[in-house]
Design a protein around this motif. Structure first.
Motif, PDB file in Angstrom:
ATOM      1  N   HIS C  76       0.869  -1.163   0.000  1.00  0.00           N
ATOM      2  CA  HIS C  76       0.000   0.000   0.000  1.00  0.00           C
ATOM      3  C   HIS C  76       0.910   1.218   0.000  1.00  0.00           C
ATOM      4  CE1 HIS C  76      -3.016   2.662   1.904  1.00  0.00           C
ATOM      5  NE2 HIS C  76      -3.898   1.825   1.412  1.00  0.00           N
ATOM      6  N   SER C  77       0.887   2.000  -1.071  1.00  0.00           N
ATOM      7  CA  SER C  77       1.672   3.228  -1.058  1.00  0.00           C
ATOM      8  C   SER C  77       0.812   4.365  -1.601  1.00  0.00           C
ATOM      9  CB  SER C  77       2.957   3.080  -1.880  1.00  0.00           C
ATOM     10  OG  SER C  77       2.674   2.959  -3.251  1.00  0.00           O
ATOM     11  N   ARG C  78       1.324   5.577  -1.473  1.00  0.00           N
ATOM     12  CA  ARG C  78       0.484   6.715  -1.823  1.00  0.00           C
ATOM     13  C   ARG C  78       1.303   7.793  -2.527  1.00  0.00           C
ATOM     14  NH1 ARG C  78      -4.154   8.925  -1.370  1.00  0.00           N
ATOM     15  NH2 ARG C  78      -5.438   7.610  -0.085  1.00  0.00           N
ATOM     16  N   PHE C  79       0.647   8.488  -3.433  1.00  0.00           N
ATOM     17  CA  PHE C  79       1.286   9.626  -4.077  1.00  0.00           C
ATOM     18  C   PHE C  79       1.023  10.880  -3.254  1.00  0.00           C
ATOM     19  CE2 PHE C  79       0.951   6.615  -7.566  1.00  0.00           C
ATOM     20  CZ  PHE C  79       2.227   6.705  -8.099  1.00  0.00           C
ATOM     21  N   ALA C  80       1.902  11.861  -3.425  1.00  0.00           N
ATOM     22  CA  ALA C  80       1.760  13.129  -2.705  1.00  0.00           C
ATOM     23  C   ALA C  80       2.063  14.259  -3.674  1.00  0.00           C
ATOM     24  CB  ALA C  80       2.723  13.172  -1.525  1.00  0.00           C
ATOM     25  N   ARG C  81       1.643  15.450  -3.300  1.00  0.00           N
ATOM     26  CA  ARG C  81       1.973  16.625  -4.112  1.00  0.00           C
ATOM     27  C   ARG C  81       3.088  17.419  -3.427  1.00  0.00           C
ATOM     28  NH1 ARG C  81      -3.916  19.207  -5.807  1.00  0.00           N
ATOM     29  NH2 ARG C  81      -4.705  17.380  -6.944  1.00  0.00           N
ATOM     30  N   LYS C  82       4.074  17.783  -4.210  1.00  0.00           N
ATOM     31  CA  LYS C  82       5.179  18.623  -3.741  1.00  0.00           C
ATOM     32  C   LYS C  82       5.082  19.935  -4.514  1.00  0.00           C
ATOM     33  CE  LYS C  82      10.228  18.769  -3.778  1.00  0.00           C
ATOM     34  NZ  LYS C  82      11.455  18.075  -4.187  1.00  0.00           N
ATOM     35  N   HIS C  83       4.832  21.012  -3.792  1.00  0.00           N
ATOM     36  CA  HIS C  83       4.521  22.284  -4.455  1.00  0.00           C
ATOM     37  C   HIS C  83       5.716  23.208  -4.609  1.00  0.00           C
ATOM     38  CE1 HIS C  83       0.748  20.843  -2.699  1.00  0.00           C
ATOM     39  NE2 HIS C  83       0.138  21.441  -3.701  1.00  0.00           N
ATOM     40  N   TYR C  84       5.865  23.753  -5.761  1.00  0.00           N
ATOM     41  CA  TYR C  84       6.728  24.911  -5.953  1.00  0.00           C
ATOM     42  C   TYR C  84       6.359  25.556  -7.281  1.00  0.00           C
ATOM     43  CZ  TYR C  84       9.594  21.450  -8.533  1.00  0.00           C
ATOM     44  OH  TYR C  84      10.032  20.459  -9.382  1.00  0.00           O
ATOM     45  N   PHE C  85       6.501  26.858  -7.338  1.00  0.00           N
ATOM     46  CA  PHE C  85       6.188  27.570  -8.574  1.00  0.00           C
ATOM     47  C   PHE C  85       7.441  27.584  -9.432  1.00  0.00           C
ATOM     48  CE2 PHE C  85       2.808  29.067  -5.881  1.00  0.00           C
ATOM     49  CZ  PHE C  85       1.737  29.195  -6.759  1.00  0.00           C
ATOM     50  N   TYR C  86       7.328  27.026 -10.599  1.00  0.00           N
ATOM     51  CA  TYR C  86       8.475  26.961 -11.494  1.00  0.00           C
ATOM     52  C   TYR C  86       7.935  26.789 -12.906  1.00  0.00           C
ATOM     53  CZ  TYR C  86      13.482  26.488 -11.950  1.00  0.00           C
ATOM     54  OH  TYR C  86      14.796  26.726 -12.225  1.00  0.00           O
ATOM     55  N   PRO C  87       8.481  27.531 -13.872  1.00  0.00           N
ATOM     56  CA  PRO C  87       7.849  27.511 -15.206  1.00  0.00           C
ATOM     57  C   PRO C  87       7.732  26.124 -15.824  1.00  0.00           C
ATOM     58  CG  PRO C  87       9.376  29.339 -15.048  1.00  0.00           C
ATOM     59  CD  PRO C  87       9.556  28.519 -13.793  1.00  0.00           C
ATOM     60  N   ASP C  88       8.714  25.235 -15.553  1.00  0.00           N
ATOM     61  CA  ASP C  88       8.631  23.940 -16.224  1.00  0.00           C
ATOM     62  C   ASP C  88       7.783  22.926 -15.462  1.00  0.00           C
ATOM     63  OD1 ASP C  88      10.309  22.984 -14.226  1.00  0.00           O
ATOM     64  OD2 ASP C  88      12.114  23.060 -15.471  1.00  0.00           O
ATOM     65  N   LEU C  89       7.147  23.367 -14.387  1.00  0.00           N
ATOM     66  CA  LEU C  89       6.279  22.495 -13.594  1.00  0.00           C
ATOM     67  C   LEU C  89       4.826  22.920 -13.827  1.00  0.00           C
ATOM     68  CD1 LEU C  89       6.539  20.222 -11.406  1.00  0.00           C
ATOM     69  CD2 LEU C  89       6.193  22.035  -9.734  1.00  0.00           C
ATOM     70  N   PRO C  90       4.135  22.272 -14.750  1.00  0.00           N
ATOM     71  CA  PRO C  90       2.864  22.832 -15.226  1.00  0.00           C
ATOM     72  C   PRO C  90       1.726  22.881 -14.204  1.00  0.00           C
ATOM     73  CG  PRO C  90       3.369  20.746 -16.332  1.00  0.00           C
ATOM     74  CD  PRO C  90       4.564  21.093 -15.507  1.00  0.00           C
ATOM     75  N   HIS C  91       1.725  22.019 -13.190  1.00  0.00           N
ATOM     76  CA  HIS C  91       0.612  22.023 -12.248  1.00  0.00           C
ATOM     77  C   HIS C  91       0.879  22.882 -11.007  1.00  0.00           C
ATOM     78  CE1 HIS C  91      -0.059  18.423 -14.681  1.00  0.00           C
ATOM     79  NE2 HIS C  91      -1.320  18.622 -14.448  1.00  0.00           N
ATOM     80  N   GLY C  92       2.121  23.342 -10.873  1.00  0.00           N
ATOM     81  CA  GLY C  92       2.471  24.041  -9.635  1.00  0.00           C
ATOM     82  C   GLY C  92       2.844  23.050  -8.551  1.00  0.00           C
ATOM     83  N   TYR C  93       2.776  21.778  -8.858  1.00  0.00           N
ATOM     84  CA  TYR C  93       3.250  20.749  -7.938  1.00  0.00           C
ATOM     85  C   TYR C  93       3.706  19.555  -8.753  1.00  0.00           C
ATOM     86  CZ  TYR C  93      -1.543  19.066  -8.752  1.00  0.00           C
ATOM     87  OH  TYR C  93      -2.710  18.665  -9.337  1.00  0.00           O
ATOM     88  N   GLN C  94       4.609  18.796  -8.120  1.00  0.00           N
ATOM     89  CA  GLN C  94       5.071  17.555  -8.725  1.00  0.00           C
ATOM     90  C   GLN C  94       4.336  16.419  -8.022  1.00  0.00           C
ATOM     91  OE1 GLN C  94       8.998  16.408  -7.471  1.00  0.00           O
ATOM     92  NE2 GLN C  94       9.400  15.244  -9.328  1.00  0.00           N
ATOM     93  N   ILE C  95       3.871  15.441  -8.789  1.00  0.00           N
ATOM     94  CA  ILE C  95       3.278  14.269  -8.140  1.00  0.00           C
ATOM     95  C   ILE C  95       4.414  13.292  -7.852  1.00  0.00           C
ATOM     96  CG2 ILE C  95       1.583  12.418  -8.258  1.00  0.00           C
ATOM     97  CD1 ILE C  95      -0.018  14.062 -10.213  1.00  0.00           C
ATOM     98  N   THR C  96       4.593  13.004  -6.555  1.00  0.00           N
ATOM     99  CA  THR C  96       5.693  12.152  -6.124  1.00  0.00           C
ATOM    100  C   THR C  96       5.170  11.274  -5.004  1.00  0.00           C
ATOM    101  OG1 THR C  96       7.949  12.218  -5.237  1.00  0.00           O
ATOM    102  CG2 THR C  96       6.500  14.028  -4.606  1.00  0.00           C
TER     103      THR C  96
END
Lengths: 498, 98, 476
Positions: C76-96
């Motif tokens: 059982h594992s889970r994804f999380a959102r890691k937020h930072y504003f950066y032009p090459d990061l289209p959602h404003g967060y990375q799914i990790t």
């Protein structure tokens, strides 16, 4: 004359088109006439796609002329809350941030409605990014309640509720994150369904709070909600949280009886400070009718009921702050150009979002910060489990839970704009349902006085997850107990366009 | 009781990239203080040992087959972009340190 | 104090791009090398209303790698959102994956008896790429890579030398290619490495303050950057200054590291569980099937070859990639001896493949054909020189070995009587050389063997020729 069809339910209209009693084109024009007669005052619509709608209606008529089998909503005019993506149709979520955005892909809801033959008339007004309970948030003119133009239609799906109440369309789609379908349905005297989380795809519905958002229908009749849900429900390869469960025959469920159902009543909530006496009387009357019709009323406990609003506002604002991070002015939407990227971000977002949205982004960021995460977000997730468990325990004793939708029948435009906390607290009856992922129905149950005025009041019925059929059984039966409510129309209609 | 002071509001605004005016900072400070005070009533609920509830869970996580679809044509991808050339989304130069 | 008075402590964070056809959370293709912004779709661009849906193949490949590294796979594992504003990061967060990765523990074996223990492996999506200065003061963003599937392998701080760090990365590259999990191409960025470096005085247990060097994209730079950072930290410590926890960049030309940002301005990433994605569940039966499907790994295979009598060098060569070893095993399976098979594969075959720029999987000589050539030599049907000709002909697609031997008349002449005549003739034709040879100029033996071979067009059995020569020289 097609005008006589205006005010009929969606299923009835689809049958009329299928039987050749009226053409889809004429039906559309009659509803457009209603819109042009009343929308100057109601202001439910953000965008009308006359050309597209006429083409769709003509296509339905042509298909019928060729003897083709028509979809279950063929020729029925439908309005979509501006939160739904429709390819090629401006989709703005009532925000300056998305000014001019015309989606380059088709949303699941629009696609399923079209496949059923519905004629998509246009986009309906809402609180900006679905944040609000009054339709006063955002850059657009406020929507007015068709029952009394001085009052708000509720929110955030206020345009969707008002358009149905004013008989501009028989069916609309809204979204419900903390009550945004049920509360405006109650305020505007229409029926609205918030499906179980995962029942309807979220793909093509602009996200506010991902773990709480659900799309749902609003209509004049409960059976129309059943018809719409049958069309909307079901797995979608574009949404991992949408479940692959068979959708029962919900229209058949509408023919069931209240007799034999156990309806749970959380009496403690009726002692709530701020619960309007008229709303309470209306609710007690509804309980009495259900009992008379053979329902068994049982007492239930929801020990964490009072914590729901606080829990909800931690979780929904955090998810909103995250979901709204993509609005950075680079790939779409509003941008204030600057030579410095950081300044451009901050200016674009500050001028693109309205006050309430900014307030929630700030609050959501506050509860997610590393140093406050455990105390706020972490804790709220745990409280959320306790709330969900309360419902599970309650459903061991009953088939459904009944409650008011809102503590009040309505309020005046401008009355609460300066008190966000009071606005949040009025979501007390609706947010628990979203936290627990349950389906809930708001069905008209009567009227209550607000000062000198009289406004509709809804009854909320809540079922265990994926037991929407119980809501339709009880909701349609309740509707049959109150035929006068279906006859009564907003005074605006009697006076003007009707 | 919680008091979200103006400096904290400024820090939050920086974190979520919102340029706020002084009047807004004052207003949000007052609003958030009241809302956070209400939220802090959650502290009175016993949650020791309770598993966090992230969201209503689907019976099985839906996974997707690894079948590539046709990507968007570049003109369509760039059509809603406020500043672009024929190839790129354009942004003001920034400090590249990720 | 000097650098020798400190102990170097290194941990690695390695990003490895998974070899799927579509992105991690959307069916958009992401093959590298496309024109900017031509591998994008509504989700990749973060268009409102789009949602992530995980790619089953990415999960399979990530699982395969974790199983091969002996990690504990999490049911059982889970994804999380890691937020930072950066032009090459289209959602404003990375799914990790944050506090619930899909794999914990495990180790990367990198030399006989040596392995780097791991903390965890998690899945995450990649960001796009920025090109600076597309015009004055303006950067251009390309989202082709945004959303590509990655695993991040996080090690414990357990390495003690820069050389070992490079070895770990080499071994990992070999393994991901071996498993078909990733292209493992550092130049193309499908394998990228960050290194956490700290120093502590020898004999001290507590770890020193670490600095993280970002984006080391070759084995050479990884090793050099760790060395440079160690020197920088040693200088600071020698001067009595503290090492400040920082993110570093490595400047190749100057062979030094510099501070990109210090811990104080570290962002708050506002991590929280990804609400768009249900937890990831790995069923026990499915995991068993994945474990079953794992090929023999480089380490065990090397050990097997050593046990079969091959040298370290040979075993190393045969396990450089999986296809070479598979080929070797097939040749042995077809009856060839291990040493002979190995010599052919790392000798003639490797040279021919290299000349033709062919991958092992595209080898035109089947293992059975090579085994047949080896058998022909061992049966004395052809000699070594003819065997090379046969090999070349088979490689060129001219037919089966035995057929070629017959068609070209390459069969070995072992008939003593026939060869005796040839030897006698050659000796008679070169009386001076014969005299010299008899006088002790041993080198001339080769000359006579060569002449006999020339005369027989390479078909004479060398052993028989040697014996006949010996006899002829001795007789007088």
């Amino acid at each position: 004359m097609a005008a006589e069809f205006v005010g009929m339910g969606a299923a009835r209209l689809a049958a009329a088109v299928a039987e050749g009693e009226v053409t889809a084109a004429a039906l559309l024009e009659a509803h457009l006439d209603r819109i042009s007669a009343l929308d100057g005052e109601v202001r439910a619509w953000r965008h009308l796609d006359l050309e597209g709608a006429r083409a769709q209606a003509a296509a339905v008529d042509a298909a019928r002329a060729r003897g083709e089998r028509l979809g279950p909503l063929a020729g029925v005019p439908v309005g979509l809350k501006d939160i739904f993506v429709v390819e090629g149709m401006p989709t703005q979520c009532s925000s300056r941030m998305l000014e001019g955005w015309v989606p380059g892909y088709q949303g699941t809801h629009a696609q399923r409605m079209r496949e059923a033959g519905a004629v998509l008339v246009g986009k309906l007004a809402m609180d900006e990014f679905a944040m609000g309970s009054s339709n006063e948030n955002g850059p657009d003119p406020s929507v007015h309640n068709p029952w009394d133009l001085d009052f708000v239609p509720g929110g955030s799906s206020g345009g969707s509720a008002a358009a149905v109440a004013a008989r501009m369309v028989p069916l609309s789609l809204g979204s419900d994150t903390g009550g945004s379908i049920r509360q405006p349905a109650s305020f505007c005297g229409v029926a609205g369904l918030k499906p179980s989380y995962g029942r309807v795809s979220r793909a093509g519905m602009i996200a506010f709070a991902s773990s709480l958002d659900q799309a749902g229908p609003m209509a004049l009749e409960v059976e129309d909600l059943a018809l719409a849900l049958e069309l909307l429900a079901g797995a979608d390869p574009k949404d991992a949280s949408c479940v692959d469960l068979p959708v029962p025959d919900l229209r058949a469920a509408c023919r069931g009886e209240l007799a034999g159902m156990r309806v749970g009543l959380h009496r403690a909530a009726l002692g709530l400070e701020g619960l309007d006496a008229g709303v309470r009387a209306c609710f007690e009357d509804a309980i009495a009718r259900m009992r008379e019709a053979g329902a068994e009323i049982v007492d239930i406990e929801l020990p964490h009921f009072d914590a729901a609003v606080a829990c909800y506002y931690v979780l929904c604002t955090a998810e909103a702050a995250s979901n709204l991070a993509r609005y950075d002015g680079l790939r779409f939407g509003h941008r204030v150009p600057d030579a410095d990227l950081e300044v451009q971000y901050a200016k674009s977002r500050a001028s693109g979002f309205g006050d309430e949205v900014k307030r929630r982004i700030m609050l959501g960021t506050f509860v997610l910060r590393a140093d406050s995460y455990e105390a706020y977000y972490g804790r709220a997730m745990k409280v959320r489990r306790k709330i969900a468990e309360d419902y599970t325990a309650a459903f061991a004793r009953c088939d459904l839970i009944a409650s008011p939708v809102s503590p009040v029948a309505g309020f005046r435009l401008g009355e609460r704009v300066d008190d966000p906390l009071a606005m949040y607290l009025s979501d007390v009856f609706t947010v628990g349902v979203n936290l627990a992922g349950l389906p809930a129905l708001s069905v008209p149950s009567g009227f209550a006085k607000v000062g000198e005025r009289e406004l509709p009041v809804g009854l909320q019925l809540i079922a265990p997850a994926f037991e929407e059929a119980r809501l339709f059984r009880a909701g349609a039966a309740f509707e049959r107990l109150t035929p006068a409510l279906r006859e009564r129309v907003p005074p605006l209609l009697a006076k003007g366009g009707a | 009781m919680a008091r979200v002071v103006s400096d904290e509001i400024r820090a939050l605004a920086r974190l979520c990239r919102l340029e706020l005016e002084e009047a807004e900072i004052e207003r949000f400070s007052a609003d958030l203080s009241r809302i956070v005070a209400h939220i802090e009533t959650l502290a009175g609920i016993e949650v020791e040992g309770v598993e966090p509830f992230v969201g209503p869970e689907a019976p099985a996580a839906q996974l997707r087959a690894d079948t590539p679809a046709t990507p968007l044509a570049r003109e369509r991808a760039l059509a809603p972009v406020p500043a672009h050339d024929e190839e790129f989304v354009l942004v003001p130069r920034f400090k590249d340190e990720m | 104090m000097s650098l020798h008075d400190y102990e170097l402590v290194v941990g690695l964070e390695i990003h490895c791009q998974l070899a799927t056809r579509s992105k991690l959370f959307t069916d958009c293709p992401f093959d590298t090398g496309g024109e900017p912004n031509t591998r994008v779709d509504p989700f990749t661009l973060g268009w409102p209303g789009t949602l992530p849906v995980p790619n089953a193949e990415a999960v399979r490949l990530a699982t395969r790698l974790a199983l091969a590294l002996d990690c504990e796979l999490q049911a059982h594992s889970r994804f999380a959102r890691k937020h930072y504003f950066y032009p090459d990061l289209p959602h404003g967060y990375q799914i990790t994956q944050a506090d619930a990765p899909y794999a914990k523990g495990g180790a990367i074996p990198f030399a006989p008896g040596k392995a780097l223990p791991l903390e965890r492996i998690h899945m995450e999506s990649d960001a796009g790429k920025t090109t600076h200065g597309v015009r004055e003061g303006v950067s251009g963003v390309d989202y082709n890579r945004a959303g590509a599937p990655l695993v991040e392998i996080v090690s414990l701080p357990a390495l003690r030398s820069a050389k070992d760090a490079a070895e770990v990365l080499r071994s990992l590259r070999q393994l991901v290619r071996w498993l078909g999990v990733s292209e493992g191409d550092m130049e193309k960025g499908s394998l990228r490495c960050d290194a956490n470096v700290s120093l502590r005085p020898r004999g001290v247990e507590a770890l020193g303050t670490r600095c993280e060097i970002k984006n080391l994209n070759s084995f050479k730079f990884l090793e050099a950057a760790i060395g440079a950072e160690a020197r920088r930290q040693a200088d600071l410590l020698d001067r009595g200054e503290a090492v400040v926890q920082s993110t570093m960049a490595y400047e190749v030309d100057a062979d030094r590291t510099w501070v990109m940002r210090s811990k104080e301005d570290a962002a708050d990433y506002l991590y929280f569980p990804e609400p768009d994605l249900p937890p990831l569940r790995l069923e026990a039966a499915w995991l068993d099937a994945q474990r079953e499907a794992l090929p023999e790994l480089p380490g065990p295979r090397r050990d097997r070859y050593l046990a079969a009598g091959l040298s370290d060098y040979d075993a190393e060569q045969l396990t450089a990639d999986r296809a070479t070893g598979d080929y070797f095993d097939a040749v042995c399976e077809a009856g060839a001896g291990a040493k002979a098979a190995c010599n052919w594969i790392i000798g003639e075959l490797a040279a021919a493949m290299k000349a033709e720029k062919l991958e092992m999987v595209a080898c035109p000589v089947t293992p059975a054909q090579l085994a047949e050539i080896i058998a022909l030599v061992e049966a004395d049907t052809i000699n070594g020189r003819a065997a090379k000709q046969v090999f070349e002909a088979v490689f060129a697609g001219e037919g089966a070995p035995r057929e070629i031997v017959e068609r070209k008349g390459l069969g070995q002449v072992s008939d003593r009587a026939a060869l005796e005549a040839v030897v006698a003739e050659i000796l008679a034709a070169h009386p001076d050389q014969l005299a010299a040879l008899r006088g002790g100029k041993a080198k001339l033996r080769g000359f006579f063997v060569g002449q006999v071979m020339k005369q027989t067009r390479g078909r004479a059995n060398p052993q028989v020729v040697q014996a006949l020569l010996d006899a002829a020289i001795a007789e007088r």
